[in-house]
Design a protein around this motif. Structure first.
Motif, PDB file in Angstrom:
ATOM      1  N   ARG A  79      67.024   1.638  48.219  1.00 53.54           N
ATOM      2  CA  ARG A  79      68.167   1.980  47.369  1.00 53.54           C
ATOM      3  C   ARG A  79      68.083   1.276  46.018  1.00 53.54           C
ATOM      4  NH1 ARG A  79      71.823   0.535  50.663  1.00 53.54           N
ATOM      5  NH2 ARG A  79      72.301  -1.507  49.765  1.00 53.54           N
ATOM      6  N   GLU A  80      67.625   0.030  46.011  1.00 52.63           N
ATOM      7  CA  GLU A  80      67.645  -0.772  44.796  1.00 52.63           C
ATOM      8  C   GLU A  80      66.300  -0.832  44.074  1.00 52.63           C
ATOM      9  OE1 GLU A  80      69.492  -4.558  45.304  1.00 52.63           O
ATOM     10  OE2 GLU A  80      71.122  -3.749  46.532  1.00 52.63           O
ATOM     11  N   CYS A  81      65.237  -0.444  44.762  1.00 55.10           N
ATOM     12  CA  CYS A  81      63.909  -0.439  44.155  1.00 55.10           C
ATOM     13  C   CYS A  81      63.411   1.000  44.074  1.00 55.10           C
ATOM     14  CB  CYS A  81      62.923  -1.270  44.978  1.00 55.10           C
ATOM     15  SG  CYS A  81      63.364  -3.000  45.162  1.00 55.10           S
ATOM     16  N   ALA A  82      62.930   1.398  42.910  1.00 51.21           N
ATOM     17  CA  ALA A  82      62.382   2.739  42.735  1.00 51.21           C
ATOM     18  C   ALA A  82      60.866   2.649  42.660  1.00 51.21           C
ATOM     19  CB  ALA A  82      62.935   3.386  41.473  1.00 51.21           C
ATOM     20  N   ALA A  96      64.833  18.796  32.705  1.00 46.37           N
ATOM     21  CA  ALA A  96      64.728  17.336  32.781  1.00 46.37           C
ATOM     22  C   ALA A  96      66.037  16.719  33.244  1.00 46.37           C
ATOM     23  CB  ALA A  96      64.330  16.779  31.412  1.00 46.37           C
ATOM     24  N   LEU A  97      67.156  17.184  32.694  1.00 41.59           N
ATOM     25  CA  LEU A  97      68.461  16.643  33.057  1.00 41.59           C
ATOM     26  C   LEU A  97      68.753  16.819  34.541  1.00 41.59           C
ATOM     27  CD1 LEU A  97      71.224  15.436  32.310  1.00 41.59           C
ATOM     28  CD2 LEU A  97      71.977  17.762  31.716  1.00 41.59           C
ATOM     29  N   LYS A  98      68.423  17.982  35.100  1.00 36.89           N
ATOM     30  CA  LYS A  98      68.672  18.233  36.525  1.00 36.89           C
ATOM     31  C   LYS A  98      67.831  17.300  37.392  1.00 36.89           C
ATOM     32  CE  LYS A  98      71.773  21.467  37.274  1.00 36.89           C
ATOM     33  NZ  LYS A  98      72.937  21.255  38.177  1.00 36.89           N
ATOM     34  N   ASN A  99      66.581  17.067  36.973  1.00 40.86           N
ATOM     35  CA  ASN A  99      65.750  16.144  37.722  1.00 40.86           C
ATOM     36  C   ASN A  99      66.362  14.753  37.761  1.00 40.86           C
ATOM     37  OD1 ASN A  99      62.889  16.920  38.806  1.00 40.86           O
ATOM     38  ND2 ASN A  99      63.163  18.173  36.980  1.00 40.86           N
ATOM     39  N   VAL A 100      66.930  14.339  36.640  1.00 40.96           N
ATOM     40  CA  VAL A 100      67.560  13.022  36.581  1.00 40.96           C
ATOM     41  C   VAL A 100      68.803  12.980  37.475  1.00 40.96           C
ATOM     42  CG1 VAL A 100      68.789  11.399  35.080  1.00 40.96           C
ATOM     43  CG2 VAL A 100      66.675  12.482  34.295  1.00 40.96           C
ATOM     44  N   LEU A 101      69.600  14.020  37.445  1.00 47.28           N
ATOM     45  CA  LEU A 101      70.860  14.036  38.185  1.00 47.28           C
ATOM     46  C   LEU A 101      70.671  14.172  39.698  1.00 47.28           C
ATOM     47  CD1 LEU A 101      72.932  16.250  35.760  1.00 47.28           C
ATOM     48  CD2 LEU A 101      73.514  13.924  36.446  1.00 47.28           C
ATOM     49  N   ILE A 102      69.761  15.022  40.096  1.00 49.67           N
ATOM     50  CA  ILE A 102      69.578  15.272  41.525  1.00 49.67           C
ATOM     51  C   ILE A 102      68.944  14.064  42.191  1.00 49.67           C
ATOM     52  CG2 ILE A 102      68.454  16.712  43.254  1.00 49.67           C
ATOM     53  CD1 ILE A 102      70.835  17.970  41.753  1.00 49.67           C
ATOM     54  N   GLY A 103      67.966  13.467  41.529  1.00 48.79           N
ATOM     55  CA  GLY A 103      67.400  12.219  42.024  1.00 48.79           C
ATOM     56  C   GLY A 103      66.616  12.377  43.297  1.00 48.79           C
ATOM     57  N   ARG A 104      66.423  11.246  43.974  1.00 52.34           N
ATOM     58  CA  ARG A 104      65.635  11.213  45.198  1.00 52.34           C
ATOM     59  C   ARG A 104      66.532  11.470  46.409  1.00 52.34           C
ATOM     60  NH1 ARG A 104      62.952   5.494  44.871  1.00 52.34           N
ATOM     61  NH2 ARG A 104      65.101   4.954  44.369  1.00 52.34           N
ATOM     62  N   THR A 105      65.940  11.982  47.463  1.00 52.44           N
ATOM     63  CA  THR A 105      66.704  12.406  48.637  1.00 52.44           C
ATOM     64  C   THR A 105      67.582  11.300  49.188  1.00 52.44           C
ATOM     65  OG1 THR A 105      64.941  13.962  49.216  1.00 52.44           O
ATOM     66  CG2 THR A 105      66.523  13.400  50.943  1.00 52.44           C
ATOM     67  N   GLN A 106      67.020  10.074  49.298  1.00 51.08           N
ATOM     68  CA  GLN A 106      67.795   9.005  49.919  1.00 51.08           C
ATOM     69  C   GLN A 106      68.883   8.464  49.018  1.00 51.08           C
ATOM     70  OE1 GLN A 106      64.565   8.879  49.125  1.00 51.08           O
ATOM     71  NE2 GLN A 106      63.884   6.859  48.504  1.00 51.08           N
ATOM     72  N   GLN A 107      68.924   8.880  47.754  1.00 49.82           N
ATOM     73  CA  GLN A 107      69.913   8.368  46.820  1.00 49.82           C
ATOM     74  C   GLN A 107      70.978   9.399  46.458  1.00 49.82           C
ATOM     75  OE1 GLN A 107      67.207   7.230  43.660  1.00 49.82           O
ATOM     76  NE2 GLN A 107      67.422   5.090  44.187  1.00 49.82           N
ATOM     77  N   THR A 108      70.819  10.619  46.910  1.00 52.81           N
ATOM     78  CA  THR A 108      71.665  11.703  46.439  1.00 52.81           C
ATOM     79  C   THR A 108      72.459  12.311  47.590  1.00 52.81           C
ATOM     80  OG1 THR A 108      69.990  12.208  44.770  1.00 52.81           O
ATOM     81  CG2 THR A 108      71.660  13.877  45.157  1.00 52.81           C
ATOM     82  N   PRO A 109      73.781  12.478  47.428  1.00 52.35           N
ATOM     83  CA  PRO A 109      74.586  13.112  48.478  1.00 52.35           C
ATOM     84  C   PRO A 109      74.059  14.504  48.817  1.00 52.35           C
ATOM     85  CG  PRO A 109      75.990  12.135  46.781  1.00 52.35           C
ATOM     86  CD  PRO A 109      74.584  12.076  46.259  1.00 52.35           C
ATOM     87  N   LEU A 110      74.142  14.869  50.092  1.00 57.13           N
ATOM     88  CA  LEU A 110      73.609  16.151  50.543  1.00 57.13           C
ATOM     89  C   LEU A 110      74.250  17.315  49.800  1.00 57.13           C
ATOM     90  CD1 LEU A 110      71.843  17.773  52.474  1.00 57.13           C
ATOM     91  CD2 LEU A 110      73.693  17.652  54.164  1.00 57.13           C
ATOM     92  N   TRP A 111      75.573  17.208  49.556  1.00 54.14           N
ATOM     93  CA  TRP A 111      76.254  18.328  48.893  1.00 54.14           C
ATOM     94  C   TRP A 111      75.689  18.581  47.511  1.00 54.14           C
ATOM     95  CZ3 TRP A 111      78.675  17.564  44.245  1.00 54.14           C
ATOM     96  CH2 TRP A 111      79.003  16.254  43.906  1.00 54.14           C
ATOM     97  N   ARG A 153      58.848   9.216  31.721  1.00 57.26           N
ATOM     98  CA  ARG A 153      60.137   8.669  31.297  1.00 57.26           C
ATOM     99  C   ARG A 153      61.311   9.362  31.988  1.00 57.26           C
ATOM    100  NH1 ARG A 153      60.399   9.056  25.207  1.00 57.26           N
ATOM    101  NH2 ARG A 153      58.568  10.409  25.353  1.00 57.26           N
ATOM    102  N   VAL A 154      61.165  10.641  32.326  1.00 57.42           N
ATOM    103  CA  VAL A 154      62.197  11.322  33.109  1.00 57.42           C
ATOM    104  C   VAL A 154      62.310  10.666  34.486  1.00 57.42           C
ATOM    105  CG1 VAL A 154      62.768  13.473  34.321  1.00 57.42           C
ATOM    106  CG2 VAL A 154      62.060  13.544  31.919  1.00 57.42           C
ATOM    107  N   ARG A 158      65.621   8.874  35.976  1.00 56.52           N
ATOM    108  CA  ARG A 158      66.187   9.227  37.284  1.00 56.52           C
ATOM    109  C   ARG A 158      66.426   7.974  38.122  1.00 56.52           C
ATOM    110  NH1 ARG A 158      62.504  12.914  40.996  1.00 56.52           N
ATOM    111  NH2 ARG A 158      61.210  11.055  40.836  1.00 56.52           N
ATOM    112  N   ALA A 159      65.445   7.067  38.113  1.00 54.67           N
ATOM    113  CA  ALA A 159      65.588   5.832  38.892  1.00 54.67           C
ATOM    114  C   ALA A 159      66.764   5.003  38.394  1.00 54.67           C
ATOM    115  CB  ALA A 159      64.290   5.029  38.812  1.00 54.67           C
TER     116      ALA A 159
END
Length: 243
Positions: A79-82, A96-111, A153-154, A158-159
């Motif tokens: 959670r704290e280390c990318a 690019a913006l969507k990639n930043v917002l959606i993030g990684r599976t373990q960090q992003t709510p399923l919804w 940089r994207v 995201r991280a």
């Protein structure tokens, strides 16, 4: 912030990748990890990211003994280390913006993973981060249209948006042209010095570590053979590292 004691990693049946690694890394340090091929650089990074199991050793993050906490300790690290791979894992069909917002599976709510919907505060936070990294004008471009340095940089943006306090970066400028490489390295250095993000980067080119890192750790045969504040390595130090 990070304290590693007696870290060893042995691949079955008997290939020793890391031997008795002891490191303390403070918040806001930019550590460049160097060494010849097969010295254990990438294995060390994966162990710090808990992408690899440890054969032995103790891992502390702040007041938390990660190795004693089992699954919850691993979750805290992730959670704290990318962990950022050589080639950023991004959805090239998204902007690019969507990639930043959606993030990684373990960090992003399923919804959010399913719907792609975001709150306005999250949107503004992501845009602010992209602006800080010099990518504001690229926010609405497809990731497939970005250069290698921009994609890196994207991945960093995201991280940061998803709360990373430590960036574990494996060869962040591999294959980039000199200008893009300089931009990425300056980005990492500024995040460490100005925003107190801890950066640990495996670097193939020792010159990059000497120029940008605030600390250089050199590995050889799975052991630390050099650990110095950011400066040029001495010739004797390079010889020990076979670089």
């Amino acid at each position: 912030m990070l304290k590693i004691e007696n870290l060893s990693k042995v691949y079955p049946p008997s290939e020793t990748a890391l031997q008795q690694i002891d490191i303390e890394i403070e918040k806001g340090e930019f550590v460049g990890v160097v060494g010849s091929s097969g010295s254990g650089k990438s294995t060390l990074l994966k162990c710090l990211a808990m992408q690899q199991t440890w054969t032995s050793g103790t891992y502390r993050m702040g007041d938390h003994n990660i190795t004693a906490q089992g699954w919850s300790g691993k979750r805290k690290v992730r959670r704290e280390c990318a962990y950022l791979e050589q080639t950023p894992v991004l959805n090239v069909h998204r902007k690019a913006l969507k990639n930043v917002l959606i993030g990684r599976t373990q960090q992003t709510p399923l919804w959010r993973m399913v719907t792609g919907m975001v709150r306005n505060d999250d949107y503004m936070g992501a845009m602010d981060t992209l602006e800080r990294l010099g990518l504001l004008e690229k926010a609405h471009m497809l990731t497939s249209e970005l250069s290698g340095g921009e994609r890196q940089r994207v991945a960093i943006a995201r991280a940061l948006v998803h709360g990373a306090q430590v960036l574990l970066v494996d060869e962040p400028v591999l294959g980039l042209d000199p200008k893009s490489a300089e931009t990425v390295m300056n980005t990492l250095r500024e995040l460490a010095l100005k925003e107190q993000v801890t950066v640990i980067a495996v670097l193939h080119q020792v010159e990059l570590a000497e120029k940008y890192a605030t600390r250089v750790i050199g590995l050889a045969n799975g052991r630390i053979e050099a650990d110095v504040k950011g400066r040029r390595l001495l010739q004797t130090e390079k010889q020990r590292l076979s670089i």
